[in-house]
Motif scaffolding. Structure first.
Motif, mmCIF file in Angstrom:
data_model
loop_
_atom_site.group_PDB
_atom_site.id
_atom_site.type_symbol
_atom_site.label_atom_id
_atom_site.label_comp_id
_atom_site.label_asym_id
_atom_site.label_seq_id
_atom_site.Cartn_x
_atom_site.Cartn_y
_atom_site.Cartn_z
ATOM 1 N N ALA A 1 1.152 -1.592 -0.033
ATOM 2 C CA ALA A 1 -0.167 -0.195 0.037
ATOM 3 C C ALA A 1 0.378 1.285 0.195
ATOM 4 O O ALA A 1 0.117 2.156 -0.455
ATOM 5 C CB ALA A 1 -0.944 0.209 0.794
ATOM 6 N N GLY A 2 1.906 1.031 0.871
ATOM 7 C CA GLY A 2 2.974 2.647 0.232
ATOM 8 C C GLY A 2 3.571 2.336 -0.354
ATOM 9 O O GLY A 2 3.580 3.820 -0.463
ATOM 10 N N ARG A 3 2.814 1.461 -1.386
ATOM 11 C CA ARG A 3 4.284 2.311 -2.902
ATOM 12 C C ARG A 3 3.807 3.211 -3.455
ATOM 13 O O ARG A 3 4.228 4.181 -4.383
ATOM 14 C CB ARG A 3 3.827 1.138 -3.766
ATOM 15 C CG ARG A 3 5.315 -0.244 -3.365
ATOM 16 C CD ARG A 3 4.895 -1.693 -4.535
ATOM 17 N NE ARG A 3 4.833 -2.473 -3.785
ATOM 18 C CZ ARG A 3 5.588 -3.569 -4.414
ATOM 19 N NH1 ARG A 3 4.156 -3.688 -5.733
ATOM 20 N NH2 ARG A 3 5.448 -4.690 -4.158
ATOM 21 N N ASP A 4 2.195 3.273 -3.511
ATOM 22 C CA ASP A 4 1.764 4.157 -3.957
ATOM 23 C C ASP A 4 1.933 5.860 -3.505
ATOM 24 O O ASP A 4 1.921 6.978 -3.955
ATOM 25 C CB ASP A 4 -0.250 3.791 -3.861
ATOM 26 C CG ASP A 4 -0.362 2.996 -5.527
ATOM 27 O OD1 ASP A 4 0.484 3.008 -6.163
ATOM 28 O OD2 ASP A 4 -1.505 3.068 -5.188
ATOM 29 N N VAL A 5 1.734 5.608 -2.600
ATOM 30 C CA VAL A 5 2.721 6.604 -1.175
ATOM 31 C C VAL A 5 3.215 7.456 -1.514
ATOM 32 O O VAL A 5 4.084 8.569 -1.547
ATOM 33 C CB VAL A 5 2.143 6.146 -0.065
ATOM 34 C CG1 VAL A 5 2.138 7.414 1.278
ATOM 35 C CG2 VAL A 5 0.734 6.060 0.184
ATOM 36 N N GLU A 6 4.531 6.508 -2.031
ATOM 37 C CA GLU A 6 5.858 6.725 -1.915
ATOM 38 C C GLU A 6 6.102 7.267 -2.968
ATOM 39 O O GLU A 6 6.311 8.233 -3.194
ATOM 40 C CB GLU A 6 6.830 5.343 -1.634
ATOM 41 C CG GLU A 6 7.061 4.824 -0.196
ATOM 42 C CD GLU A 6 7.607 3.724 -0.631
ATOM 43 O OE1 GLU A 6 8.102 3.221 -1.729
ATOM 44 O OE2 GLU A 6 7.576 2.833 0.561
ATOM 45 N N LYS A 7 5.204 6.790 -4.358
ATOM 46 C CA LYS A 7 5.245 7.468 -5.745
ATOM 47 C C LYS A 7 4.608 8.471 -5.661
ATOM 48 O O LYS A 7 5.295 9.620 -6.185
ATOM 49 C CB LYS A 7 4.542 6.366 -6.766
ATOM 50 C CG LYS A 7 5.338 5.207 -6.556
ATOM 51 C CD LYS A 7 4.945 4.464 -7.891
ATOM 52 C CE LYS A 7 2.930 4.296 -7.739
ATOM 53 N NZ LYS A 7 2.641 3.291 -9.112
ATOM 54 N N ALA A 8 3.690 9.359 -4.828
ATOM 55 C CA ALA A 8 2.878 9.951 -4.916
ATOM 56 C C ALA A 8 3.530 11.027 -4.106
ATOM 57 O O ALA A 8 3.891 12.334 -4.262
ATOM 58 C CB ALA A 8 1.460 9.995 -4.378
ATOM 59 N N ALA A 9 4.141 11.324 -3.122
ATOM 60 C CA ALA A 9 5.547 11.785 -2.042
ATOM 61 C C ALA A 9 6.397 12.446 -3.112
ATOM 62 O O ALA A 9 6.787 13.521 -3.886
ATOM 63 C CB ALA A 9 5.599 11.572 -0.750
ATOM 64 N N LEU A 10 7.115 10.953 -3.539
ATOM 65 C CA LEU A 10 8.407 11.698 -4.417
ATOM 66 C C LEU A 10 7.726 12.504 -6.318
ATOM 67 O O LEU A 10 8.498 13.387 -5.810
ATOM 68 C CB LEU A 10 8.958 10.665 -4.940
ATOM 69 C CG LEU A 10 10.068 10.583 -5.819
ATOM 70 C CD1 LEU A 10 11.147 12.030 -5.160
ATOM 71 C CD2 LEU A 10 11.041 9.098 -6.101
#
Lengths: 277, 277, 277, 277
Positions: free
Chosen positions: B246-255
């Motif tokens: 689930a964190g992958r999408d969050v990481e992509k968005a933040a970066l």
């Protein structure tokens, strides 16, 4: 020393920011925060300037009027709570939210009175020591009811009317008394589900997100300039009533954020849209 | 006609906006968008001005230097894609997201090369016709590995390094080559879960929200200025691995939001914080 | 040992959960996760059961058929990637997002081919080693174009078609080949802004939130069962084009979450709604 | 006909759902909604079953006890409002939000009393006709103050204590009187910013998101099982005070959602985590 807000609106031209900020500087005013926007379609310029200093209001406005192009409008606002009258029907949540936020200092409004077309919310207004005017629409024509509302509202000389789940449609005749000064909370994500029973409509369409829209009221139903919108996720397990309940928090959030913008003099109306600086 | 961005930073004083916008006006430059901020704690003034016109860069900067107080810095940037080198380890999602956004035009970056301490992502870089440098850390001291990295990176003369899930800690010695020019994505909502295995830590703590933090890298691990943070809701049913997914999408968005800010020259670094105008 | 998913749908009656879980227990199957829903309006029962064990499929389904009321449907699904064909026009972001998520293992789909009515995205498909069929609609009647599409698509025997910004309206005749098996991403928060140019419509209305809707396609334009909706905040400074750009991430998120539900066999279609267990 | 909720917790074993739902079926109870979870790490099984019918409580529980493995716990709860005592200090927003939600029917709680270690919120409690006990900590040892609190609280026999911005740390001795029955709202996104002045800490770290955490209180400060977390975006322009103001809505949302879960008997405590069914 005092803090004031200068709102400027005029057709765009080169050097506007320089001219306005120069005038402020010559008046020895400090700019705390400055935001501006030019609408690329209409070429209209909007600027909001938070100023700090000693104000010679007359000269300052004169200097601005000399510098600004024809068709400009500007106002220099004091930081004081807007006076509002809140109109309600039966549902307590939006009124209650506003009352509590004013009570705990989160929202800077001077609530002059609450007016309802039903008696249910009198007790809530009274808990907060506010006058409640029960103006039933029963047995009255729309024109008679609105006349009765105006008779009660007008003496308060409110800056804004807040329709906090006031479930009556206002006529253009009424609205004309408070142009762009009536804030409504509509219980849908406009322009989806215009009109009556939006939660029932949302339920029947099987949406996965519900919304609420705070907007200024104009002559056309649910067509006024949108100030703020908020949403919440729902799913198949929500009945129309569950959506309505979940929608309460969304309605409160959209309405109180819109009111927050208004209390901070951040809202310009531009055609059927808002510019929020 | 050209568009450029003027970034100004200096100790605050009365009339700064007027002075700067006046100079722009005298140069017959049109201000498309202007944003500024004064840090109330440090008294530092920041301003970002999007300008449109014909630039006499030398005179403009000279005029600014004359007007601005001591200790000012200003730069007049062209709108051209930053050159970056992306550092990775094994996980594809952040690199892939950047590659696709550059490919479809959502993100304006000039990716010079991809550098990995593992070979896994070479194929992905090559799908997008990018050089991939595999610099294994195996058998090398940290200093040797970083020297090898620099040897490969330096010739590209990148504006920024992007650590897109590069799972190595960089030494202050390395970081000093790119001060406030290395962007890292940390897979937690900093300052929660500093260090290794943040999803495992989050799982063990039983959090209901996970997050990711894009930040500039400085000498202290996970302590650099935060550029953007994003979050996602989780619940008891998520294993540490589910959180990681689930964190992958969050990481992509933040970066990618952080990179978007950088490509638009909106990020000022101020102490251990960022000001994003 | 194997994992399978049992989907059951029938008119509600007392004891259904007990009956179904009993049969699973008698077959010595372990229930990993069970979710169910009864539609209070239609009285329809839906249940999704993740099972673990050794399956005697024939007997298990026979036992279920004996136990379940008339009008029931049940299926026992293997956990294997659905085969899909992706239809596109010119915009890369949704196709690219799906390709990258399949590539990095975030989305479990077997993409058989990409079909486009324009040639632009052939290069992107080929970067991921996928066949790209360019079927122009130029000079063809709608019926002829759809026949040409079907001729290319049919041999792949796809489980689902994904319309990843395929900017053609499909006729009921075409849709009938894949009932509730065509997933479309519509670039608005349906039912707001049905039809063409939704971002332009949203811009003109002055909304503060934009959205995207992933839905199954049925005979009526933009009226099919909604699977997922996502939104993003916008403001007065967004042009229609800015909204379109901001909308890309929303579209990708809505579509890929919908596809995620489908890959996990979590979506039931019930009238014009979905039940997602 | 009556509605009740059956909560079951025990070590996982094959057939549990079948056994429990069978017993319900034999008692001619209709399952309205059933959710369950097995913790994959500890192997503990949790199930929440909404039942409708005529309850023979004694026999039902007996049947369950016979069927369930050793170490099981089960309870059959009536749908009646929990009795709570709310503890406060000076800040009105969380107390006010709970009072208004109970008033407008959004939250089903029976508030027995409000207890404060300062006198400020007495007026607010009284507006809602609630007893307010002012128990100053001035001049008392921690043990004495807690004894005084207990003396006032105990006679109400509350199901839960709600710490609605009660700015005192409770000792394990006090907490032991209400194990997993004290709900606190912490004004940070735990485990970030444990301890005092979290908004000041967040400001100094330059975060881009602030949060709030509703959790059960246990012996260790800010370490109890998390029930709900909510966040809001902030930026460089927020002072610590602005963050605190923005945090109010986040705190209210996290606390009232946690209370909503509790009123619906959806919260299991499992070690230092919650399972919310």
């Amino acid at each position: 020393m005092e803090q004031r807000i200068l709102l400027t609106e005029c057709p765009d031209s080169k050097g506007l920011i320089a001219q306005i900020t120069n005038i402020c500087y010559k008046h020895q005013l400090n700019i705390i925060r400055n935001t501006e926007f030019v609408d690329p379609v209409t070429g209209q310029f909007f600027m909001r300037t938070e100023l700090d200093g000693i104000f010679n209001e007359h000269t300052l406005l004169q200097d601005l009027d000399r510098a600004l192009p024809l068709g400009s409008s500007r106002s220099l606002l004091c930081r004081q709570a807007k006076k509002v009258v809140v109109l309600v029907t039966k549902e307590a949540h939006c009124l209650g939210d506003i009352l509590m936020k004013v009570y705990d200092g989160s929202l800077s409004l001077n609530i002059a009175a609450v007016v309802g077309n039903h008696p249910e919310l009198a007790a809530l207004a009274q808990r907060f020591d506010l006058p409640y005017h029960f103006i039933s629409h029963q047995g009255l024509s729309r024109a008679e009811h609105e006349a009765a509302l105006l008779q009660v509202i007008t003496p308060y000389q409110p800056d804004y009317l807040i329709l906090a789940k006031f479930m009556r449609i206002l006529t253009p005749r009424f609205v004309a008394h408070y142009p762009n000064r009536i804030v409504n909370i509509h219980h849908s994500f406009l322009p989806a589900f215009i009109g009556a029973k939006p939660y029932q409509q949302a339920f029947e369409r099987g949406v996965k997100i519900i919304g609420a829209t705070a907007h200024f009221v104009n002559e056309q139903l649910d067509e006024g300039p949108i100030i703020q919108q908020k949403v919440a996720a729902v799913d198949h397990s929500y009945s129309a009533l569950d959506m309505e309940k979940a929608g309460r928090d969304v309605e409160k959030a959209a309405l109180s954020e819109a009111l927050q913008f208004i209390t901070e003099d951040r809202v310009f109306v531009h055609g059927n849209k808002t510019v929020i600086l």
